[in-house]
Scaffold this motif. Structure first.
Motif, mmCIF file in Angstrom:
data_model
loop_
_atom_site.group_PDB
_atom_site.id
_atom_site.type_symbol
_atom_site.label_atom_id
_atom_site.label_comp_id
_atom_site.label_asym_id
_atom_site.label_seq_id
_atom_site.Cartn_x
_atom_site.Cartn_y
_atom_site.Cartn_z
ATOM 1 N N LEU A 1 0.831 -1.209 0.000
ATOM 2 C CA LEU A 1 0.000 0.000 0.000
ATOM 3 C C LEU A 1 0.863 1.256 0.000
ATOM 4 C CD1 LEU A 1 -2.809 -1.012 2.539
ATOM 5 C CD2 LEU A 1 -3.038 -0.746 0.066
ATOM 6 N N ASP B 1 -0.083 5.126 -0.481
ATOM 7 C CA ASP B 1 -0.839 5.297 0.759
ATOM 8 C C ASP B 1 0.142 5.400 1.929
ATOM 9 O OD1 ASP B 1 -2.601 5.396 2.818
ATOM 10 O OD2 ASP B 1 -3.446 3.385 2.515
ATOM 11 N N HIS C 1 -0.322 6.633 4.777
ATOM 12 C CA HIS C 1 -0.943 6.489 6.094
ATOM 13 C C HIS C 1 -1.058 5.025 6.517
ATOM 14 C CE1 HIS C 1 -1.963 10.739 6.099
ATOM 15 N NE2 HIS C 1 -2.511 10.600 4.898
#
Length: 462
Positions: A205, A210, A212
């Motif tokens: 991810l 991404d 986060h």
């Protein structure tokens, strides 16, 4: 990304390997227990035969032949299905008592008083009555009681039944242990597989943008994978911060440098239109250029500090001496601004491990920031406090202070609170302070000085 199939194969392989090793160890342990049990049961049987022979010898010595015969008959009477057999004969070979009619004895039992125990097949022994069906032979022991030859035997079915029950129990226990080992191995393998997949998915991810994404960590997990996951999460958090900071820097530079560059362009355009350049416009343009250069130098200094390369120059530094040097440098400027600058040094040693020049920069920026944003008559206190836990550099003023909502943002590059918009500066002083503090693993805290701002930088003592 590591494929799930590959992870699952690794998990199964590890589980099977540990299960095989576990099975071998359990089999070895159970085999040892089985052999030991056989030895102990037989040894107990032989000890009982020796004990009976010694007891009968004592009976004969104390009470004579008749009592000896009574004892042998009593042993024969309580015997169950001829599991034990006896024979007492005199020197002439005449049988006095017992239920053994014939026994083809091995050579090892040919001499009396040997006390040896030998196994004789059941077909080589004739007794009064029938043999127990499960008896395949007898353990025979020959001993001498006075002038008499005493022969006793114990059927192997008693030992065999005990061994058989033990074998069944050990086999069942082995099977259950193997099943439990396999189930546990697969279970642990699946848990490990799921956690590795979670790490892999999180990194996937992040690679897709991404920032986060974080690896989930259980509160009760304290193993190697948890420590690796915590390290990865820390690295990802740092990476996210760096990328956000980089993006913020780019945005701030584009926003804050646009105005001075536009002013510089306008001045240069005016100079281009003039046949005789106005000196004031030239000076103003030079001032704009100098400000831009100063800003970029400050940004480069912050980047250098944040890179961590200056840690190689760390040494033991006296924070009292640092504060005194900066105080002496700024005291005349404070008097000219009609501000009161004071210094309170620590009476205890205030040594920290760091870069002296950067610590001087940190203290200078804090004092300069207080002087720039405070009006005439403001009192600015510089204080060094030292304990066995921390060494603190404190700069407190009685100026207008900083709003609570701005206290976290003032360390951002180019950030200037509304009250400071009209003041000189480029908004990088406190950002430099924060970068230097982070390099030294120091904690910067802001609080209300009632009135004014109280800034404390806490270092670990050297």
């Amino acid at each position: 990304m590591i494929s799930r199939f590959r992870l699952r194969s690794t998990s199964i392989k590890l589980s099977l390997r540990f299960a095989i090793l576990y099975s071998l160890l359990v089999a070895l342990m159970f085999f040892g227990a089985y052999r030991l049990a056989i030895y102990e049961v037989r040894d107990h049987t032989f000890e009982r035969m020796h004990s009976d022979a010694e007891t009968l010898e004592s009976v004969f010595d104390a009470h004579g032949r008749d009592t000896l015969v009574q004892y042998i008959e009593a042993l024969q009477a309580i015997n169950f299905e001829n599991s034990r057999i006896f024979r007492l004969r005199d020197d002439a070979g005449t049988q006095i008592s017992g239920n053994i009619q014939r026994a083809d004895l091995p050579a090892a039992l040919g001499t009396a008083n040997t006390g040896d125990v030998q196994f004789v097949p059941v077909e080589n022994i004739d007794i009064d009555g029938v043999h127990e069906e499960e008896v395949t032979g007898y353990w025979l022991m020959r001993s001498q009681i006075g002038p008499y030859e005493f022969l006793q035997g114990t059927g192997d079915h008693v030992v065999s039944e005990v061994i058989e029950a033990l074998a069944v129990a050990l086999t069942l226990g082995f099977v259950l242990a193997i099943i439990a080992g396999l189930v546990t191995g697969v279970w642990v393998g699946r848990i490990t597989e799921n956690r590795i997949v979670s790490i892999s998915d999180t990194l996937d991810l992040v690679s897709k943008g991404d920032l986060h994404a974080r690896i989930p960590i259980s509160d009760d997990a304290h193993d190697d994978l948890s420590r690796v996951s915590e390290s990865i999460n820390g690295t990802l958090a740092r990476l996210e911060t760096l990328l956000e900071t980089q993006q913020q820097i780019s945005t701030d530079i584009a926003h804050d440098m646009r105005t001075p560059l536009q002013r510089l362009r306008q001045r240069l355009e005016r100079l281009e239109e003039q046949e005789t350049p106005d000196r004031s416009h030239i000076n103003a343009a030079l001032i704009e250029v100098e400000g831009i250069i100063t800003t970029f130098n400050a940004l480069l200094r912050i980047a250098q500090v944040e890179s961590g390369s200056r840690r190689e120059r760390f040494e033991k530094v006296d924070l009292n001496a640092v504060a005194e040097t900066v105080f002496e440098a700024f005291e005349p400027a404070a008097e000219n601004s009609k501000q009161k600058l004071s210094l309170a040094q620590s009476t205890d040693p205030a040594f920290v491990f760091g870069d002296r020049s950067l610590l001087l920069q940190l203290a200078s920026n804090l004092i300069e920031n207080a002087m720039r944003h405070c009006p005439e008559g403001t009192k600015i206190d510089v204080k060094i406090s030292a304990t066995h836990r921390a060494v603190n550099l404190i700069v407190a003023d009685t100026g207008p202070g900083v709003a609570t909502e701005d206290r976290e943002r003032i360390f951002r590059r180019f950030y200037r609170a509304d009250k400071s918009r009209t003041s000189a500066g480029h908004g990088l002083g406190l950002a430099t302070v924060k970068a230097i503090a982070d390099l030294h693993n120091a904690e910067v805290s802001l609080s209300d000085n009632s009135p004014g701002l109280h800034v404390s930088v806490g270092f670990k003592p050297a």
